[in-house]
Design a protein around this motif. Sequence first.
Motif, short mmCIF file in Angstrom:
data_model
loop_
_atom_site.label_atom_id
_atom_site.label_comp_id
_atom_site.label_asym_id
_atom_site.label_seq_id
_atom_site.Cartn_x
_atom_site.Cartn_y
_atom_site.Cartn_z
N SER A 35 0.99 -1.09 0.22
CA SER A 35 -0.09 -0.07 -0.11
C SER A 35 1.03 1.29 -0.14
N ASP A 36 0.36 2.29 -0.38
CA ASP A 36 1.08 3.60 -0.67
C ASP A 36 1.59 4.08 0.88
N VAL A 37 0.79 3.98 1.71
CA VAL A 37 1.20 4.53 3.17
C VAL A 37 2.46 3.60 3.60
N ILE A 38 2.34 2.13 3.43
CA ILE A 38 3.32 1.28 3.81
C ILE A 38 4.94 1.75 3.11
N LEU A 39 4.62 1.95 1.74
CA LEU A 39 5.83 2.53 1.28
C LEU A 39 6.18 3.60 1.60
N GLU A 40 5.31 4.54 1.88
CA GLU A 40 5.98 6.00 2.55
C GLU A 40 6.60 5.88 3.92
N MET A 41 6.02 4.78 4.66
CA MET A 41 6.60 4.60 6.14
C MET A 41 7.91 4.10 5.69
N LYS A 42 8.18 3.23 4.89
CA LYS A 42 9.39 2.44 4.63
C LYS A 42 10.45 3.55 4.15
N GLU A 43 10.20 4.46 3.10
CA GLU A 43 10.92 5.57 2.98
C GLU A 43 11.27 6.35 3.97
N LYS A 44 10.46 6.63 4.99
CA LYS A 44 10.58 7.65 6.11
C LYS A 44 11.40 6.95 7.33
N GLY A 45 11.44 5.54 7.02
CA GLY A 45 11.97 4.69 8.12
C GLY A 45 10.90 4.54 9.41
N LEU A 46 9.94 4.72 9.30
CA LEU A 46 8.98 4.51 10.44
C LEU A 46 8.54 3.01 10.59
#
Length: 131
Positions: A120-131
Amino acid sequence: MSYQAEFDLFWEKVKESLTNYNYAKLTLAKTIGDTELKNIYVRPVLNEGVFSLSVTARYKTEEIESFHTIDETYMILLSYMNKPFLTALLFTTENDITFKLNKKRVGTIITQSPTFKNASDVILEMKEKGL
Protein backbone atom coordinates in the motif's frame (compact mmCIF):
# COMPACT_ATOMS: atom_id res chain seq x y z
CA MET A 1 -13.88 -19.49 20.64
CA SER A 2 -12.18 -22.54 19.24
CA TYR A 3 -10.79 -20.57 16.30
CA GLN A 4 -9.06 -17.81 18.28
CA ALA A 5 -5.66 -19.57 18.36
CA GLU A 6 -5.67 -19.80 14.55
CA PHE A 7 -6.85 -16.20 14.24
CA ASP A 8 -3.98 -15.16 16.52
CA LEU A 9 -1.54 -16.85 14.12
CA PHE A 10 -3.21 -15.02 11.23
CA TRP A 11 -2.90 -11.72 13.12
CA GLU A 12 0.83 -12.35 13.63
CA LYS A 13 1.11 -12.54 9.83
CA VAL A 14 -0.69 -9.19 9.60
CA LYS A 15 1.76 -7.59 12.04
CA GLU A 16 4.74 -9.16 10.21
CA SER A 17 3.52 -7.75 6.89
CA LEU A 18 3.32 -4.26 8.42
CA THR A 19 6.79 -4.60 9.97
CA ASN A 20 8.27 -6.00 6.73
CA TYR A 21 6.62 -3.26 4.62
CA ASN A 22 4.82 -5.71 2.32
CA TYR A 23 1.20 -5.18 3.49
CA ALA A 24 -1.19 -4.43 0.63
CA LYS A 25 -4.67 -4.77 2.18
CA LEU A 26 -6.87 -6.70 4.59
CA THR A 27 -10.54 -7.56 4.06
CA LEU A 28 -13.18 -9.42 6.04
CA ALA A 29 -15.64 -11.06 3.67
CA LYS A 30 -18.07 -13.93 3.13
CA THR A 31 -20.86 -13.26 5.57
CA ILE A 32 -23.29 -15.72 7.07
CA GLY A 33 -26.64 -15.00 5.40
CA ASP A 34 -27.87 -11.63 4.17
CA THR A 35 -26.47 -9.05 6.60
CA GLU A 36 -26.47 -5.26 6.72
CA LEU A 37 -22.68 -5.33 7.10
CA LYS A 38 -21.10 -6.45 3.81
CA ASN A 39 -17.32 -6.03 4.23
CA ILE A 40 -14.68 -4.60 6.52
CA TYR A 41 -11.52 -3.15 5.00
CA VAL A 42 -8.35 -2.39 6.95
CA ARG A 43 -5.67 -0.11 5.58
CA PRO A 44 -2.73 1.68 7.18
CA VAL A 45 -2.79 5.46 7.53
CA LEU A 46 -0.38 8.14 8.69
CA ASN A 47 -2.01 11.10 10.41
CA GLU A 48 0.60 13.77 11.10
CA GLY A 49 3.28 11.08 11.11
CA VAL A 50 1.38 8.82 13.52
CA PHE A 51 0.62 5.30 12.31
CA SER A 52 -2.84 3.83 12.76
CA LEU A 53 -5.18 1.47 10.95
CA SER A 54 -8.28 2.67 9.17
CA VAL A 55 -11.15 0.24 9.66
CA THR A 56 -13.92 0.82 7.13
CA ALA A 57 -17.17 -1.04 7.71
CA ARG A 58 -19.20 -1.19 4.50
CA TYR A 59 -22.92 -1.60 5.05
CA LYS A 60 -25.70 -1.86 2.45
CA THR A 61 -26.39 1.88 2.61
CA GLU A 62 -23.27 3.51 4.11
CA GLU A 63 -19.62 3.22 5.06
CA ILE A 64 -18.24 4.02 8.50
CA GLU A 65 -14.51 4.63 8.93
CA SER A 66 -12.68 4.61 12.25
CA PHE A 67 -9.00 4.72 13.22
CA HIS A 68 -7.35 2.33 15.68
CA THR A 69 -4.09 0.91 16.98
CA ILE A 70 -2.98 -2.55 15.87
CA ASP A 71 -4.22 -4.13 19.11
CA GLU A 72 -7.59 -2.34 18.94
CA THR A 73 -8.02 -3.46 15.33
CA TYR A 74 -7.32 -7.05 16.34
CA MET A 75 -10.12 -6.93 18.94
CA ILE A 76 -12.54 -5.36 16.45
CA LEU A 77 -11.87 -7.92 13.73
CA LEU A 78 -11.96 -10.85 16.14
CA SER A 79 -15.39 -9.71 17.34
CA TYR A 80 -16.71 -9.88 13.75
CA MET A 81 -15.33 -13.34 12.97
CA ASN A 82 -18.15 -15.91 12.94
CA LYS A 83 -20.68 -13.11 13.38
CA PRO A 84 -21.10 -12.39 10.50
CA PHE A 85 -17.77 -13.03 8.69
CA LEU A 86 -16.24 -16.41 7.86
CA THR A 87 -13.15 -15.19 5.99
CA ALA A 88 -10.32 -12.72 6.57
CA LEU A 89 -7.98 -12.09 3.63
CA LEU A 90 -4.54 -10.56 4.04
CA PHE A 91 -2.91 -9.43 0.81
CA THR A 92 0.86 -8.88 0.86
CA THR A 93 3.46 -8.58 -1.86
CA GLU A 94 4.87 -11.97 -0.83
CA ASN A 95 1.65 -14.00 -0.61
CA ASP A 96 -2.06 -13.92 0.12
CA ILE A 97 -3.02 -15.36 3.49
CA THR A 98 -6.61 -16.42 4.14
CA PHE A 99 -8.15 -17.21 7.51
CA LYS A 100 -11.31 -19.28 7.04
CA LEU A 101 -13.94 -20.70 9.35
CA ASN A 102 -15.58 -23.92 8.19
CA LYS A 103 -19.10 -25.12 9.02
CA LYS A 104 -17.91 -26.47 12.37
CA ARG A 105 -16.28 -23.05 13.02
CA VAL A 106 -12.78 -24.45 12.97
CA GLY A 107 -10.25 -21.92 11.72
CA THR A 108 -7.66 -22.67 9.05
CA ILE A 109 -4.98 -20.57 7.38
CA ILE A 110 -4.28 -20.90 3.67
CA THR A 111 -1.33 -19.29 1.87
CA GLN A 112 -1.44 -18.60 -1.87
CA SER A 113 0.54 -16.68 -4.49
CA PRO A 114 0.34 -12.91 -4.14
CA THR A 115 -2.37 -10.91 -5.87
CA PHE A 116 -0.59 -7.56 -5.42
CA LYS A 117 2.85 -6.63 -6.70
CA ASN A 118 3.14 -3.44 -4.59
CA ALA A 119 2.54 -2.69 -0.94
CA SER A 120 0.00 0.00 0.00
CA ASP A 121 1.11 3.60 -0.60
CA VAL A 122 1.21 4.34 3.14
CA ILE A 123 3.44 1.31 3.78
CA LEU A 124 5.81 2.46 1.04
CA GLU A 125 5.86 5.96 2.56
CA MET A 126 6.60 4.51 5.99
CA LYS A 127 9.47 2.46 4.57
CA GLU A 128 10.85 5.54 2.83
CA LYS A 129 10.69 7.56 6.07
CA GLY A 130 12.04 4.67 8.17
CA LEU A 131 8.98 4.55 10.44
